[in-house]
Design a protein around this motif. Structure first.
Motif, PDB file in Angstrom:
ATOM      1  N   SER A 170       0.986  -1.347   0.123  1.00  0.00           N
ATOM      2  CA  SER A 170      -0.323   0.098  -0.063  1.00  0.00           C
ATOM      3  C   SER A 170       0.929   1.306   0.107  1.00  0.00           C
ATOM      4  O   SER A 170       0.104   1.983  -0.787  1.00  0.00           O
ATOM      5  N   GLY A 171       2.341   1.037   0.985  1.00  0.00           N
ATOM      6  CA  GLY A 171       2.953   2.086   0.689  1.00  0.00           C
ATOM      7  C   GLY A 171       3.110   2.738  -0.685  1.00  0.00           C
ATOM      8  O   GLY A 171       3.249   3.718  -0.985  1.00  0.00           O
TER       9      GLY A 171
ATOM     10  N   GLU B 244       1.070   4.679  -2.667  1.00  0.00           N
ATOM     11  CA  GLU B 244       0.229   5.609  -1.995  1.00  0.00           C
ATOM     12  C   GLU B 244       1.382   6.775  -2.508  1.00  0.00           C
ATOM     13  O   GLU B 244       1.368   7.451  -4.078  1.00  0.00           O
ATOM     14  N   LEU B 245       2.738   5.630  -2.769  1.00  0.00           N
ATOM     15  CA  LEU B 245       4.207   7.043  -3.269  1.00  0.00           C
ATOM     16  C   LEU B 245       3.857   6.968  -5.185  1.00  0.00           C
ATOM     17  O   LEU B 245       4.287   7.734  -5.433  1.00  0.00           O
ATOM     18  N   ASP B 246       3.569   6.038  -5.467  1.00  0.00           N
ATOM     19  CA  ASP B 246       3.384   6.161  -7.482  1.00  0.00           C
ATOM     20  C   ASP B 246       2.112   7.701  -7.602  1.00  0.00           C
ATOM     21  O   ASP B 246       2.215   8.034  -8.503  1.00  0.00           O
ATOM     22  N   GLU B 247       1.200   7.373  -6.326  1.00  0.00           N
ATOM     23  CA  GLU B 247       0.364   8.554  -6.849  1.00  0.00           C
ATOM     24  C   GLU B 247       0.527   9.713  -6.697  1.00  0.00           C
ATOM     25  O   GLU B 247       0.183  10.786  -7.698  1.00  0.00           O
ATOM     26  N   ILE B 248       1.400   9.812  -5.204  1.00  0.00           N
ATOM     27  CA  ILE B 248       2.194  11.390  -5.518  1.00  0.00           C
ATOM     28  C   ILE B 248       2.946  11.631  -6.763  1.00  0.00           C
ATOM     29  O   ILE B 248       3.051  12.606  -7.256  1.00  0.00           O
TER      30      ILE B 248
ATOM     31  N   VAL C 125       9.231   4.241  -7.427  1.00  0.00           N
ATOM     32  CA  VAL C 125      10.609   4.050  -6.978  1.00  0.00           C
ATOM     33  C   VAL C 125      11.395   3.327  -6.050  1.00  0.00           C
ATOM     34  O   VAL C 125      12.892   3.205  -6.233  1.00  0.00           O
ATOM     35  N   PHE C 126      10.426   3.569  -4.618  1.00  0.00           N
ATOM     36  CA  PHE C 126      10.994   1.920  -4.139  1.00  0.00           C
ATOM     37  C   PHE C 126       9.919   1.014  -3.840  1.00  0.00           C
ATOM     38  O   PHE C 126       8.497   1.153  -3.828  1.00  0.00           O
ATOM     39  N   ALA C 127       9.714  -0.436  -3.846  1.00  0.00           N
ATOM     40  CA  ALA C 127       9.315  -1.444  -3.528  1.00  0.00           C
ATOM     41  C   ALA C 127       8.414  -1.534  -2.271  1.00  0.00           C
ATOM     42  O   ALA C 127       7.236  -1.414  -2.425  1.00  0.00           O
ATOM     43  N   PHE C 128       8.870  -1.140  -1.216  1.00  0.00           N
ATOM     44  CA  PHE C 128       8.191  -1.312   0.040  1.00  0.00           C
ATOM     45  C   PHE C 128       8.385   0.120   0.441  1.00  0.00           C
ATOM     46  O   PHE C 128       8.492  -0.097   2.287  1.00  0.00           O
ATOM     47  N   PRO C 129       8.154   0.728   0.564  1.00  0.00           N
ATOM     48  CA  PRO C 129       7.981   1.748   1.327  1.00  0.00           C
ATOM     49  C   PRO C 129       7.015   1.899   2.454  1.00  0.00           C
ATOM     50  O   PRO C 129       5.774   1.726   2.189  1.00  0.00           O
ATOM     51  N   LYS C 130       7.066   2.616   3.129  1.00  0.00           N
ATOM     52  CA  LYS C 130       6.366   2.054   4.674  1.00  0.00           C
ATOM     53  C   LYS C 130       4.674   3.382   4.026  1.00  0.00           C
ATOM     54  O   LYS C 130       4.885   4.373   3.341  1.00  0.00           O
ATOM     55  N   PRO C 131       3.050   2.210   4.633  1.00  0.00           N
ATOM     56  CA  PRO C 131       2.450   3.767   3.794  1.00  0.00           C
ATOM     57  C   PRO C 131       2.493   4.469   5.270  1.00  0.00           C
ATOM     58  O   PRO C 131       2.625   4.606   6.164  1.00  0.00           O
ATOM     59  N   THR C 132       1.629   6.208   4.670  1.00  0.00           N
ATOM     60  CA  THR C 132       2.185   7.342   5.899  1.00  0.00           C
ATOM     61  C   THR C 132       1.151   7.191   7.195  1.00  0.00           C
ATOM     62  O   THR C 132       1.784   7.363   7.966  1.00  0.00           O
ATOM     63  N   ALA C 133      -0.289   5.855   6.931  1.00  0.00           N
ATOM     64  CA  ALA C 133      -0.615   6.294   7.912  1.00  0.00           C
ATOM     65  C   ALA C 133       0.157   5.169   9.332  1.00  0.00           C
ATOM     66  O   ALA C 133      -0.075   4.890  10.662  1.00  0.00           O
ATOM     67  N   LEU C 134       0.814   3.913   8.157  1.00  0.00           N
ATOM     68  CA  LEU C 134       1.491   2.866  10.001  1.00  0.00           C
ATOM     69  C   LEU C 134       2.425   4.350  10.014  1.00  0.00           C
ATOM     70  O   LEU C 134       2.077   3.762  11.668  1.00  0.00           O
ATOM     71  N   ILE C 135       3.152   4.658   9.855  1.00  0.00           N
ATOM     72  CA  ILE C 135       4.016   5.628  10.487  1.00  0.00           C
ATOM     73  C   ILE C 135       3.168   7.105  10.996  1.00  0.00           C
ATOM     74  O   ILE C 135       3.788   7.400  12.157  1.00  0.00           O
TER      75      ILE C 135
END
Ligand SMILES: C[S@@+](CC[C@H](N)C(=O)[O-])C[C@H]1O[C@@H](n2cnc3c(N)ncnc32)[C@H](O)[C@@H]1O
Length: 237
Positions: free
Chosen positions: A14-15, A18-22, A27-37
């Motif tokens: 999901s992260g 989310e990053l793709d949309e922004i 760019v990254f395969a597994f960035p953390k989702p914003t909601a998690l952080i």
């Protein structure tokens, strides 16, 4: 089996979506989702906190801090460190800039600004000071100018560093005498503040802070509205 979740309700993919949309690219395969952080921030970073992510990557942490502040008015700040210059500019800074100022995502939806912002600073490849706290002999005027400006104003230097007058911040002019910036017109290559050196500096009518190796202006310094700061000691390294 690769893990499919970061935490039961946060899927690893999901992260990335989310990053793709922004940023409109993978760019990254597994960035953390914003909601998690944001959840982590909720547990351990109360309003007013300074949050450090020294492996900033996609900038999720900066995004999550701004989003949490928007939710609870918490005035948290963040420091993100990223060693890859390209990622730092095109991913980390770009993502946080977009979410802070608002943007149109890859689906064409207008996303409202979260507010807030940041300064982008570059670390110098070599330290400017020796272990004893002296300025290294090969440090150029422009390098020390950036450091002095940041130490004096708390903001990044955007000037050209081609004059002893670095700029004016909140009504006060900041000068640096170092490394022959006065082209040796004056005593000690211009690193010492003397009356004749002062007379050839670019004029500023208001208060002035002058960084130099020594001050030999005597009582005239106060009359001219000068606050003298001695390099390197005033730089507190
Ligand atoms: C897995 S990513 C971070 C992901 C990010 N925290 C997130 O959740 O979206 C790790 C990043 O740390 C950077 N990195 C690795 N070692 C570093 C170091 N010593 N100092 C600063 N950045 C580093 C890498 O270039 C990479 O972009």
């Amino acid at each position: 089996m690769p893990a499919s979740t970061f935490w039961p309700e946060f899927k690893t993919q999901s992260g990335a979506r989310e990053l793709d949309e922004i940023l409109d690219e993978r760019v990254f395969a597994f960035p953390k989702p914003t909601a998690l952080i944001q959840r982590v921030i909720g547990y351990c970073a109360p309003p007013g906190c300074l949050v450090l992510d020294s492996f900033a990557g996609s900038g999720t942490t900066g995004h999550a801090v701004l989003a949490t502040n928007t939710k609870d008015g918490g005035n948290r700040r963040f420091i993100l460190v990223e060693m890859d210059d390209n990622i730092a500019r095109t991913v980390t800074a770009e993502r946080v800039k977009r979410v802070a100022t608002g943007y149109t995502n890859s689906k064409g939806n207008v996303i409202e600004a979260l507010g807030g912002g940041f300064q982008f600073c570059r670390l110098s490849p070599e330290p400017l000071f020796t272990a004893e706290g002296q300025i290294r002999p090969d440090v150029r005027f422009s390098q020390l100018a950036e450091f002095v400006w940041f130490a004096e104003t708390g903001t990044g230097y955007t000037g050209r560093a081609d004059s002893p007058l670095l700029g004016v911040h909140e009504g006060r002019a900041v000068y640096l005498l170092y490394n022959g910036i006065l082209k040796d017109k004056s005593v000690s290559g211009g690193n010492v503040l003397t009356g004749p050196v002062f007379d050839v500096l670019p004029v500023f009518a208001g208060p002035k802070v002058i960084y130099a190796a020594a001050n030999r202006m005597g009582a005239r310094a106060a009359r001219e509205g000068i606050t003298f700061k001695q390099t390197p000691y005033a730089l507190e390294v």
